[in-house]
Design a protein around this motif. Structure first.
Motif, PDB file in Angstrom:
ATOM      1  N   LYS A 186     -13.288 -37.494  43.370  1.00 14.19           N
ATOM      2  CA  LYS A 186     -13.470 -38.323  42.361  1.00 14.19           C
ATOM      3  C   LYS A 186     -11.653 -37.415  41.979  1.00 14.19           C
ATOM      4  O   LYS A 186     -11.200 -37.981  41.943  1.00 14.19           O
ATOM      5  N   ILE A 188      -8.120 -35.402  41.934  1.00 16.78           N
ATOM      6  CA  ILE A 188      -7.617 -35.005  42.842  1.00 16.78           C
ATOM      7  C   ILE A 188      -6.356 -33.729  42.012  1.00 16.78           C
ATOM      8  O   ILE A 188      -7.151 -33.265  40.877  1.00 16.78           O
ATOM      9  N   MET A 209       3.455 -38.530  44.824  1.00 16.21           N
ATOM     10  CA  MET A 209       3.781 -38.994  44.395  1.00 16.21           C
ATOM     11  C   MET A 209       1.501 -39.336  44.141  1.00 16.21           C
ATOM     12  O   MET A 209       0.559 -39.084  42.963  1.00 16.21           O
ATOM     13  N   GLY A 210       1.409 -39.499  44.499  1.00 17.92           N
ATOM     14  CA  GLY A 210      -0.232 -39.638  44.969  1.00 17.92           C
ATOM     15  C   GLY A 210      -1.361 -38.040  44.829  1.00 17.92           C
ATOM     16  O   GLY A 210      -2.566 -38.927  45.085  1.00 17.92           O
ATOM     17  N   GLY A 211      -1.119 -37.306  45.359  1.00 16.12           N
ATOM     18  CA  GLY A 211      -2.199 -36.076  45.001  1.00 16.12           C
ATOM     19  C   GLY A 211      -2.614 -36.260  46.000  1.00 16.12           C
ATOM     20  O   GLY A 211      -2.896 -36.927  46.801  1.00 16.12           O
ATOM     21  N   ALA A 213      -6.952 -36.165  47.397  1.00 15.49           N
ATOM     22  CA  ALA A 213      -8.569 -36.210  46.791  1.00 15.49           C
ATOM     23  C   ALA A 213      -9.020 -34.370  46.860  1.00 15.49           C
ATOM     24  O   ALA A 213      -8.393 -33.824  48.018  1.00 15.49           O
ATOM     25  N   ASP A 237      -5.889 -39.413  34.845  1.00 17.38           N
ATOM     26  CA  ASP A 237      -5.261 -39.510  36.285  1.00 17.38           C
ATOM     27  C   ASP A 237      -3.509 -40.203  35.865  1.00 17.38           C
ATOM     28  O   ASP A 237      -2.409 -39.794  36.226  1.00 17.38           O
ATOM     29  N   ALA A 238      -3.465 -41.153  34.506  1.00 17.67           N
ATOM     30  CA  ALA A 238      -2.678 -41.140  34.083  1.00 17.67           C
ATOM     31  C   ALA A 238      -0.800 -39.824  34.195  1.00 17.67           C
ATOM     32  O   ALA A 238      -0.057 -40.387  34.387  1.00 17.67           O
ATOM     33  N   MET A 241      -0.029 -38.163  36.705  1.00 19.18           N
ATOM     34  CA  MET A 241       0.955 -39.126  38.095  1.00 19.18           C
ATOM     35  C   MET A 241       2.112 -38.947  37.264  1.00 19.18           C
ATOM     36  O   MET A 241       2.713 -38.725  38.092  1.00 19.18           O
ATOM     37  N   ARG A 242       2.084 -38.580  36.251  1.00 15.36           N
ATOM     38  CA  ARG A 242       3.591 -38.878  35.471  1.00 15.36           C
ATOM     39  C   ARG A 242       3.837 -37.058  35.743  1.00 15.36           C
ATOM     40  O   ARG A 242       5.150 -37.510  36.357  1.00 15.36           O
ATOM     41  N   GLU A 245       4.848 -37.071  39.749  1.00 19.27           N
ATOM     42  CA  GLU A 245       6.111 -38.246  40.378  1.00 19.27           C
ATOM     43  C   GLU A 245       7.611 -37.461  39.398  1.00 19.27           C
ATOM     44  O   GLU A 245       8.267 -37.327  40.780  1.00 19.27           O
ATOM     45  N   LYS A 260     -10.523 -36.666  36.782  1.00 18.37           N
ATOM     46  CA  LYS A 260     -10.586 -38.475  36.307  1.00 18.37           C
ATOM     47  C   LYS A 260     -11.545 -38.726  35.279  1.00 18.37           C
ATOM     48  O   LYS A 260     -12.586 -39.650  35.531  1.00 18.37           O
ATOM     49  N   GLU A 379      -4.780 -40.382  21.985  1.00 20.59           N
ATOM     50  CA  GLU A 379      -5.287 -40.175  23.452  1.00 20.59           C
ATOM     51  C   GLU A 379      -3.776 -39.301  24.348  1.00 20.59           C
ATOM     52  O   GLU A 379      -2.291 -39.259  23.375  1.00 20.59           O
ATOM     53  N   GLN A 381      -1.906 -40.256  26.215  1.00 24.01           N
ATOM     54  CA  GLN A 381      -0.505 -41.690  26.207  1.00 24.01           C
ATOM     55  C   GLN A 381       0.117 -41.120  25.130  1.00 24.01           C
ATOM     56  O   GLN A 381       1.293 -41.947  25.461  1.00 24.01           O
TER      57      GLN A 381
ATOM     58  N   THR B 143       2.361 -46.278  33.929  1.00 23.47           N
ATOM     59  CA  THR B 143       1.399 -47.377  33.960  1.00 23.47           C
ATOM     60  C   THR B 143       0.563 -47.893  33.184  1.00 23.47           C
ATOM     61  O   THR B 143       1.658 -47.800  31.967  1.00 23.47           O
ATOM     62  N   TYR B 149       1.312 -47.675  24.961  1.00 21.93           N
ATOM     63  CA  TYR B 149       1.482 -46.706  23.694  1.00 21.93           C
ATOM     64  C   TYR B 149       2.811 -46.520  23.531  1.00 21.93           C
ATOM     65  O   TYR B 149       3.315 -45.656  22.360  1.00 21.93           O
ATOM     66  N   GLU B 185      -4.801 -43.802  40.548  1.00 18.01           N
ATOM     67  CA  GLU B 185      -4.848 -44.507  41.706  1.00 18.01           C
ATOM     68  C   GLU B 185      -6.339 -44.136  42.126  1.00 18.01           C
ATOM     69  O   GLU B 185      -7.367 -43.710  41.082  1.00 18.01           O
ATOM     70  N   LYS B 212      -7.148 -38.471  52.005  1.00 15.59           N
ATOM     71  CA  LYS B 212      -5.711 -38.836  51.123  1.00 15.59           C
ATOM     72  C   LYS B 212      -5.702 -40.116  49.724  1.00 15.59           C
ATOM     73  O   LYS B 212      -5.958 -40.698  50.400  1.00 15.59           O
ATOM     74  N   PRO B 215      -1.650 -43.213  47.217  1.00 13.93           N
ATOM     75  CA  PRO B 215      -0.358 -43.484  46.093  1.00 13.93           C
ATOM     76  C   PRO B 215       0.019 -44.790  45.283  1.00 13.93           C
ATOM     77  O   PRO B 215      -0.425 -46.025  45.623  1.00 13.93           O
ATOM     78  N   PRO B 216      -0.277 -44.617  44.088  1.00 19.62           N
ATOM     79  CA  PRO B 216      -0.044 -45.562  43.280  1.00 19.62           C
ATOM     80  C   PRO B 216       1.271 -46.520  43.285  1.00 19.62           C
ATOM     81  O   PRO B 216       1.284 -47.072  43.008  1.00 19.62           O
ATOM     82  N   LYS B 260     -13.604 -47.730  47.290  1.00 20.70           N
ATOM     83  CA  LYS B 260     -14.451 -47.163  46.709  1.00 20.70           C
ATOM     84  C   LYS B 260     -14.631 -48.249  44.754  1.00 20.70           C
ATOM     85  O   LYS B 260     -14.557 -48.209  44.299  1.00 20.70           O
TER      86      LYS B 260
END
Lengths: 406, 406
Positions: A186, A188, A209-211, A213, A237-238, A241-242, A245, A260, A379, A381, B143, B149, B185, B212, B215-216, B260
């Motif tokens: 689950k 990353i 960007m995906g990292g 797993a 994960d938001a 990702m920020r 990236e 996550k 949050e 965010q 996202t 937000y 992701e 892997k 990627p988002p 998943k």
């Protein structure tokens, strides 16, 4: 259209200056020798079970064979068929302040085949040990769901095979992953970290960007290294990702990990392994609500159900970087991004105020009191209200520079 | 302990022989030119909206500026402030048999600022276009939650900003990911595939057991290549892990992808991109229950909500490899691994029997009828009853060798 800006350090902050408080924290960790968690024996607590440890397939097999030989000998002696194992009931669990985690006390349980109420559980225990032996000899890993399906007739419900599997780990004296039974993945990870996964070299700076797993079988993760100076542990994960990236880790050398939401066993084991290998502090970025704190507590204290393996599953020394209730005013989070707490939130918050791990840290307690008093949550965010890169370019550098964690 | 066996091809199957039916299928794909999905224009359907397409940041910016200039001109003319956009209501959606997907019909909607009922939506539309312009100029991805937000006061609920975001994509005529707004992701990939993610080369044969993370932001995924001969699309991650650990793709060259469970947008876009780049068939491995079929249908037909982008989000030509209701007897799945369908399962199954995409394929229809008639379902894990490696060493090689997909 203006030329696309490559994400880089904002001129507002000087990276080397920003990193000083983290380096100081790391220095204090070295001085205190806190890189290694203390064991029960070192602390000298009495009346507790021996803690389980990671074991190789050969040792697990040998131990299972020894357990079965003892059972056979008992049957031959005419004493019947039974297994002795540490009891995992709530009354046999204990919070050890010096270790800051829950461990099992020393009460043992005898699971007797001739007793109608435990005959089936004894059979399940035997069958599971047989399956684990097979897994160890073949060197393969399976999920708890796979395990259940090998003998649906006997196990009936997955909760039954899951439960007895923890008993087997306790009895063998090893972690659950040593039994080659893994959770589905689950979490990353991305950043200044390199490791081997089943022979493949994984460079977490080269994961886009995906990292990457987080691998489900932690015992195949070896040779963990990297020049990160801290671990940034992120609830959701938001935000991950920020930062991935923006390649935040290039400006401020770190490893970024996210489970996550509620972290699974693999993510918790991985966090623990990375921290031990790199010996760097962990800074946590969580929502400023009771649920965020609860998730942080799972990383730190683990779940009661698996307290027999609290040493591997828990990472006690996580610093709470943000988003803290006091940040809302300090960083002038706009009113409309602050959310009103529901009755359920407030109830959870008040219950957390009574928890040992919150009480043990007065600064955490004060933050939580502030949350419950103002009845306001937010949050991660919410920081986006200042722009999407506010988190990576302003909020985190400022937090790091000021050493603003508790 | 016996020496650890390295996972390899079972002697029972000859890999080159096993691969023949897949190669034949691939040959037929080439002959039919089915590697590229047909567009609305090619099929010549009338009365439909132009389909959206992937656009670069510069084109998106230019189109948004043009939309705003038209709005300004209308205001200056005294005709008021409004936006014209394709309507996304259900009555404006249509299933096109030749394309095998749902598309938008040509009804347009005028969103008028001076109308009390649409004033706020017009404001949200304007604000979102402003934010997207900023994202495009900075070259960053966020996202939907981040987006919400940035202006909680205006958007009020995330569903409102999410909904209008799809309107903006429709109006601009581009995919949602072209707006630089991405999903978090969820999916994973492993196997004979190499691609670039934001400049990093990702070799999916070197991802250990963990795979892997997909990627988002799919537009940063470029140069997709690899010598896979098929894509194995797997519903759940437990089976994914089993195959990744056994390095199934080394024996039978393939790419293994799992969303998943219910797949997110990123996984569906990625699947589509990989299929187009490699031009290989997709074989699906799903639970033999109505929910498995529903998930398969999301990969194939997409969701109605995003039918404006059905060309990029759907992958119509997925073969149903297994686990099919007829497999249960064919592979002698033990009775105790077969589960009785609940009333809810049966209801879902009967509803599926009426769906266009099931009716269009008589073989699928027969399988589903069998399921509903026998009232029996089974998970992929039911195959574990024959041993954990039965899936990778026996079931899949046999399926491939016999070309047993429909």
């Amino acid at each position: 259209m203006p030329p696309r800006k490559k994400a880089g350090a904002s001129s507002q902050f000087d990276a080397s200056e920003v990193m000083q408080p983290v380096q100081a924290l790391r220095g204090r960790m070295d001085a205190a020798g806190s890189s290694r968690k203390r064991t029960l024996e070192e602390v000298g607590v009495s009346g507790v079970s021996k803690e389980v440890q990671h074991m190789g397939a050969e040792d697990v097999s040998a131990e299972i064979e020894a357990i079965c030989m003892r059972a056979v000998a008992s049957i031959m002696r005419g004493d019947g068929f039974s297994y002795m194992m540490p009891s995992r009931v709530a009354s046999n669990q204990m919070y050890v302040k010096e270790l800051d985690r829950v461990v099992l006390k020393e009460k043992m349980l005898e699971r007797v085949f001739s007793n109608a109420s435990s005959a089936r559980k004894t059979a399940i225990t035997t069958r599971l040990m047989q399956i684990v032996l097979e897994l160890c000899s073949k060197g393969i890993h399976v999920t708890k769901r796979d395990l259940f399906y090998t003998d649906v007739k006997l196990f009936k419900q997955q909760t039954e095979s899951d439960d007895v599997l923890d008993d087997v780990a306790c009895m063998v004296g090893c972690t659950r992953s040593s039994l080659n039974v893994v959770a589905s993945e689950k979490g990353i990870v991305v950043g200044k970290l390199i490791f081997e996964d089943d022979g493949d070299t994984i460079d977490c700076t080269k994961m886009g960007m995906g990292g990457k797993a987080i691998p489900p079988s932690i015992d195949r993760v070896t040779n963990v290294r990297g020049d990160a100076q801290f671990i940034l542990l992120i609830e959701k994960d938001a935000a991950f990702m920020r930062l991935a990236e923006d390649r935040f880790y290039n400006d401020y050398p770190c490893v970024i990990i996210s489970g996550k939401g509620q972290p699974d066993v693999a993510t918790r084991l991985f966090l623990n392994k990375v921290r031990s290998a790199l010996n760097v502090p962990i800074l946590g970025l969580f929502d400023a609500d009771p649920y965020g704190l609860k998730i942080l507590s799972v990383y730190m204290k683990g779940s009661k159900n698996m307290s027999y393996d609290s040493i591997n599953l828990t990472t006690p020394d996580i610093k709470w970087l943000g988003v803290r209730p006091s940040d809302l005013d300090k960083y002038s989070i706009p009113q409309q991004c602050r959310l009103e707490m529901s009755e359920h939130d407030l109830k959870t918050g008040r219950e957390l105020l009574e928890e040992d791990f919150i009480k043990a840290n007065p600064k955490w307690h004060r933050e939580l009191e502030l949350m419950v008093k103002t009845k306001v949550k937010a949050e991660i965010q919410a920081l986006s209200s200042f722009g999407f890169q506010y988190l990576s370019k302003t909020y985190l550098p400022r937090k790091l520079k000021e050493g603003d964690w508790i």
